[in-house]
Design a protein around this motif. Structure first.
Motif, mmCIF file in Angstrom:
data_model
loop_
_atom_site.group_PDB
_atom_site.id
_atom_site.type_symbol
_atom_site.label_atom_id
_atom_site.label_comp_id
_atom_site.label_asym_id
_atom_site.label_seq_id
_atom_site.Cartn_x
_atom_site.Cartn_y
_atom_site.Cartn_z
ATOM 1 N N ALA A 185 0.842 -1.208 0.000
ATOM 2 C CA ALA A 185 0.000 0.000 0.000
ATOM 3 C C ALA A 185 0.870 1.249 0.000
ATOM 4 O O ALA A 185 0.589 2.218 -0.711
ATOM 5 N N VAL A 186 1.942 1.227 0.789
ATOM 6 C CA VAL A 186 2.827 2.388 0.857
ATOM 7 C C VAL A 186 3.455 2.659 -0.515
ATOM 8 O O VAL A 186 3.478 3.805 -0.984
ATOM 9 N N HIS A 187 3.918 1.603 -1.181
ATOM 10 C CA HIS A 187 4.541 1.796 -2.491
ATOM 11 C C HIS A 187 3.546 2.344 -3.516
ATOM 12 O O HIS A 187 3.846 3.280 -4.254
ATOM 13 N N VAL A 188 2.374 1.761 -3.543
ATOM 14 C CA VAL A 188 1.369 2.178 -4.528
ATOM 15 C C VAL A 188 0.900 3.606 -4.247
ATOM 16 O O VAL A 188 0.831 4.450 -5.144
ATOM 17 N N LEU A 189 0.608 3.874 -2.981
ATOM 18 C CA LEU A 189 0.041 5.183 -2.644
ATOM 19 C C LEU A 189 1.090 6.300 -2.737
ATOM 20 O O LEU A 189 0.747 7.435 -3.078
ATOM 21 N N SER A 190 2.354 5.977 -2.467
ATOM 22 C CA SER A 190 3.401 6.999 -2.613
ATOM 23 C C SER A 190 3.522 7.414 -4.076
ATOM 24 O O SER A 190 3.664 8.596 -4.393
ATOM 25 N N ARG A 248 -7.438 12.181 -5.491
ATOM 26 C CA ARG A 248 -7.738 11.549 -4.208
ATOM 27 C C ARG A 248 -7.128 10.160 -4.141
ATOM 28 O O ARG A 248 -7.211 9.381 -5.083
ATOM 29 N N LEU A 249 -6.490 9.891 -3.013
ATOM 30 C CA LEU A 249 -5.955 8.563 -2.713
ATOM 31 C C LEU A 249 -6.876 7.910 -1.704
ATOM 32 O O LEU A 249 -7.372 8.583 -0.799
ATOM 33 N N ALA A 250 -7.093 6.612 -1.852
ATOM 34 C CA ALA A 250 -7.922 5.929 -0.873
ATOM 35 C C ALA A 250 -7.403 4.509 -0.693
ATOM 36 O O ALA A 250 -6.776 3.954 -1.592
ATOM 37 N N ALA A 251 -7.654 3.955 0.467
ATOM 38 C CA ALA A 251 -7.294 2.557 0.702
ATOM 39 C C ALA A 251 -8.348 1.927 1.589
ATOM 40 O O ALA A 251 -9.008 2.608 2.388
ATOM 41 N N ILE A 252 -8.484 0.625 1.420
ATOM 42 C CA ILE A 252 -9.446 -0.099 2.238
ATOM 43 C C ILE A 252 -8.757 -0.559 3.514
ATOM 44 O O ILE A 252 -7.869 -1.409 3.492
ATOM 45 N N GLY A 253 -9.118 0.076 4.608
ATOM 46 C CA GLY A 253 -8.635 -0.335 5.920
ATOM 47 C C GLY A 253 -9.597 -1.362 6.482
ATOM 48 O O GLY A 253 -10.121 -2.203 5.740
ATOM 49 N N SER A 254 -9.852 -1.277 7.766
ATOM 50 C CA SER A 254 -10.766 -2.246 8.360
ATOM 51 C C SER A 254 -11.162 -1.790 9.756
ATOM 52 O O SER A 254 -10.376 -1.132 10.449
ATOM 53 N N VAL A 255 -12.378 -2.174 10.175
ATOM 54 C CA VAL A 255 -12.745 -1.932 11.568
ATOM 55 C C VAL A 255 -11.797 -2.700 12.481
ATOM 56 O O VAL A 255 -11.586 -2.317 13.631
ATOM 57 N N ALA A 256 -11.195 -3.762 11.934
ATOM 58 C CA ALA A 256 -10.273 -4.568 12.742
ATOM 59 C C ALA A 256 -8.982 -3.813 13.059
ATOM 60 O O ALA A 256 -8.208 -4.250 13.910
ATOM 61 N N GLY A 257 -8.764 -2.692 12.379
ATOM 62 C CA GLY A 257 -7.562 -1.915 12.656
ATOM 63 C C GLY A 257 -7.771 -0.838 13.705
ATOM 64 O O GLY A 257 -6.852 -0.101 14.042
ATOM 65 N N ASP A 258 -9.017 -0.723 14.205
ATOM 66 C CA ASP A 258 -9.301 0.342 15.162
ATOM 67 C C ASP A 258 -8.887 -0.015 16.581
ATOM 68 O O ASP A 258 -8.636 0.843 17.412
ATOM 69 N N ARG A 259 -8.893 -1.303 16.884
ATOM 70 C CA ARG A 259 -8.545 -1.730 18.237
ATOM 71 C C ARG A 259 -8.002 -3.158 18.143
ATOM 72 O O ARG A 259 -8.485 -3.943 17.325
#
Lengths: 241, 460
Positions: free
Chosen positions: A109-114, A127-138
């Motif tokens: 993700a870092v390589h693509v988004l950079s 605009r840049l966007a990526a699919i995160g997750s609710v699982a990354g909140d806690r």
């Protein structure tokens, strides 16, 4: 005209996004790891939307050196980029999958988004966007490593947003809850899950509005906020999956 | 790598940009790009609305550095000038000698090379033809880096299968080679002024008739139409005539200073900032109000006759610098279709009806009369064109606009319409049958994909 580059779009949410964008007459570049699958999906969507533009590209985000050349090739075919969505993501079981998850969910993700940031800064918009997750909140007991890669992604995107704000470039973090894709499998009776096509519609709306962070569907914000605010001793005892 | 934008601000691409200053440097740039494995696109003033002067991931030759007028024969009215010379520089040096470029587009910022590569027309297409008819000869650099001279009527024989004539370059979008200089015949004018007549029309049918009459009787004719009212197609016809040699204004305003556009509109509004006044009017009600207002004013005034300088009559696009910015950050596009004479009435009525029901409003509608041309790629035909300007916008507006344009494409296909590369950003037109694969552009790849998909009319 509007052009979107979708990385990791031969399956799941990425493919569903391609379909929604084509339906909205965006020109789409669809990249994936498996050439055969890319061709098949491009063929399928191409015949579904015969008057729209879709180009395919092969990209393995875990092979650092291939990322930029692959993206440049796809962009030359597409012509332009107004939005870049990083949809690639894997969830593997156990410690043995760690490297793969870190490579795809974060480093790729870092390589693509950079690369995308560089292009959009020159354009002065995008605009840049990526699919995160609710699982990354806690931190969650179900798959601590997967959650950690998504948390890293969220943090990276937040920093990137602040770095690019002055250049007129937006950064969106998309946080889906349970979406019925290959990642989760067709688990019957899974708690309130939604179809990938439904998720894609919600995501497109959020990106159209230029939202920085949003949940898919929106009510996950309530759940996630409750989890984030929950005192640690209580969280330990309840331990949601 | 450098980011370039199309004139409508809705298209952009990142390319390796070369800025040659003469024909040798053009040849060297092409050779270097080819060695790097890059495709090559030519760019002049960058005034193509869409993606014609863009080449993502390839090379772009910015030819504005080739800006010398090499020779001007004041007796015969023939000029030889480098490709990057603007129409503005051209008329500014020709007018004091009593000559004017016979064909000029709606902006004087376009370059001569660009005008020839697109085979542009003016408001006198039927009478004067497109610019290619006035080209006597060309300097060209081909894909193998070779410099050539092409003259009207002489086909250069080559070492390989390529034998090129002027008409293989005119309208070929630079796909047979990069134009480095042009020898152009000019038109004799006796005054810096034109006689102009503005005449309102009350229906589409009347507009068609007035255009036909203008093409027969006037030196220039163009129609502005109101796309928004209850009678779409009503509008104002502007016709213009050269002044005869014995006219009292003969010999007047024959220099650049006298032709200069006023610095303020209506005497008060600074031209540079005037576009800001348009900004609040680019929504649906604003567009309706502006168009209806314009029409009602014209109607009330009846037939108006007045004099204008050549520059003021022709270069509408330059009159309000930055006006395109009124369309907002997502830019604008112009949808222009060229339809054969017998089909145009049906086609344009259908286009205007479709536009009205789509929920998307065109800010500006323009109709012209056309005639067929020799030359590599063909938008010109015996018929009419209708051009509609739209804000590209975003979100639901964008989606509605694209659905509208798809349906207009269909109307166009049903009526044998053609597409003009200098304007296009969304359709598929005909590429020249003969071309060198070294040259390409975003537009060319887009049209190739269309031909590949089998879009009718895309093959020449």
């Amino acid at each position: 005209m509007k052009h979107v580059v979708l990385v990791g779009a031969t399956d799941g949410i990425g493919k569903a996004l391609a379909r929604v964008y084509l339906d909205r007459s965006w020109r789409v570049a669809l990249l994936g790891r498996d050439e055969g699958k890319v061709d098949a999906v491009v063929g399928e969507l191409g015949s579904e939307f015969p008057s729209e533009t879709i180009v395919g590209g092969v990209l393995d985000v875990a092979r650092d050196g291939d990322v930029v050349p692959s993206l440049e090739r796809a962009l030359a075919a597409l012509g332009q980029m107004d939005l870049l969505v990083y949809c690639a993501g894997v969830m593997e079981a156990g410690v043995s999958g760690t490297r793969r998850m870190v490579d795809v969910n974060f480093i790729g993700a870092v390589h693509v988004l950079s690369w995308g940031a560089d292009y959009f800064v020159e354009a002065g918009k995008g605009r840049l966007a990526a699919i995160g997750s609710v699982a990354g909140d806690r931190g969650r007991k179900g798959n601590p490593i997967y959650g950690a890669t998504k948390a890293a992604l969220h943090q990276y995107l937040e920093g990137l947003r602040h770095a690019l704000h002055g250049a007129g470039v937006g950064v969106s973090v998309i946080k889906p809850g349970w979406v019925r894709t290959r990642m989760l499998g067709d688990v019957p009776g899974f708690p309130p899950s939604i179809a990938a096509s439904k998720a894609a519609e919600i995501i497109v709306r959020g990106l159209d509005r230029g939202r920085d962070v949003f949940y898919v569907p929106g009510w996950w914000w309530v759940v996630s906020s409750a989890l984030r605010l929950m005192p640690r001793p209580l969280f330990k005892r309840i331990a949601p999956p | 790598m450098e980011m370039l934008t199309g004139w409508g601000m809705a298209n952009r691409a990142r390319s390796t940009v070369y800025r040659p200053l003469n024909a040798e440097e053009v040849a060297a740039s092409i050779t270097e790009a080819v060695e790097k494995g890059l495709s090559v696109a030519a760019r002049g003033g960058g005034l193509s609305y869409g993606d014609a002067a863009l080449n993502q991931g390839g090379a772009v030759l910015d030819l504005r550095g080739l800006n010398r007028i090499l020779e001007l024969d004041p007796h015969r009215g023939v000029v030889r000038a480098e490709a990057g010379v603007t129409i503005e520089a051209l008329w500014a040096s020709a007018l004091p000698h009593g000559w004017w470029p016979a064909v000029v587009p709606g902006t004087m910022k376009a370059t001569l090379g660009g005008c020839v590569a697109m085979n542009v027309h003016g408001k006198n297409h039927v009478g004067a033809g497109a610019v290619g008819r006035w080209v006597q000869g060309l300097g060209l650099v081909t894909g193998n880096g070779e410099e050539r001279r092409l003259d009207r009527g002489v086909v250069a024989e080559d070492s390989d299968v390529w034998s090129l004539g002027v008409d293989d370059v005119v309208g070929a979008q630079g796909l047979t080679g990069t134009i480095t200089d042009v020898t152009l015949s000019l038109r004799r004018v006796h005054s810096g002024f034109l006689d102009v007549e503005g005449r309102p029309t009350s229906s589409l049918e009347e507009t068609f008739e007035a255009l036909d009459r203008g093409a027969r009787e006037a030196d220039y004719v163009v129609a502005w139409i109101d796309c928004t009212g209850s009678k779409p197609g009503r509008g104002v016809i502007h016709s213009a005539w050269y002044l005869p040699p014995d006219h009292q204004l003969s010999g007047q305003a024959m220099d650049a200073e006298a032709q200069r556009l006023p610095s303020r509109l209506a005497g008060v509004l600074p031209r540079r900032h005037a576009w800001m006044a348009l900004r609040p009017l680019t929504n649906g009600p604003g567009i309706r109000t502006l168009n209806a207002g314009k029409y009602v004013t014209a109607r009330a005034g009846g037939v108006r006759r007045y004099r204008q300088t050549h520059a003021a009559f022709h270069f509408l696009l330059d009159y309000m610098p930055g006006w395109k910015r009124a369309y907002g950050a997502d830019g604008l596009l112009q949808y222009q279709l060229f339809v054969p004479g017998d089909a145009a009435r049906d086609a344009f009525a259908a286009v205007l009806a479709q536009q009205r029901s789509s929920g998307v409003r065109s800010f500006l509608g323009v109709m012209k009369r056309h005639t067929p041309e020799e030359g590599a790629a063909g938008y010109p035909l015996d018929g009419y064109s209708l051009a509609l300007d739209f804000a590209v916008g975003r979100g639901e507006h964008y989606v509605r606009l694209m659905r509208l344009l798809r349906s207009l494409d269909q109307i166009g296909r049903d009526h044998g319409a053609r597409v003009y590369a200098a304007k296009d950003a969304v359709s598929v037109g005909r590429l020249p049958g003969r071309r060198d694969r070294v040259f390409s552009s975003n537009l060319v790849r887009r049209w190739e994909r269309g031909a590949h998909r089998g879009v009718p009319g895309s093959r020449s």
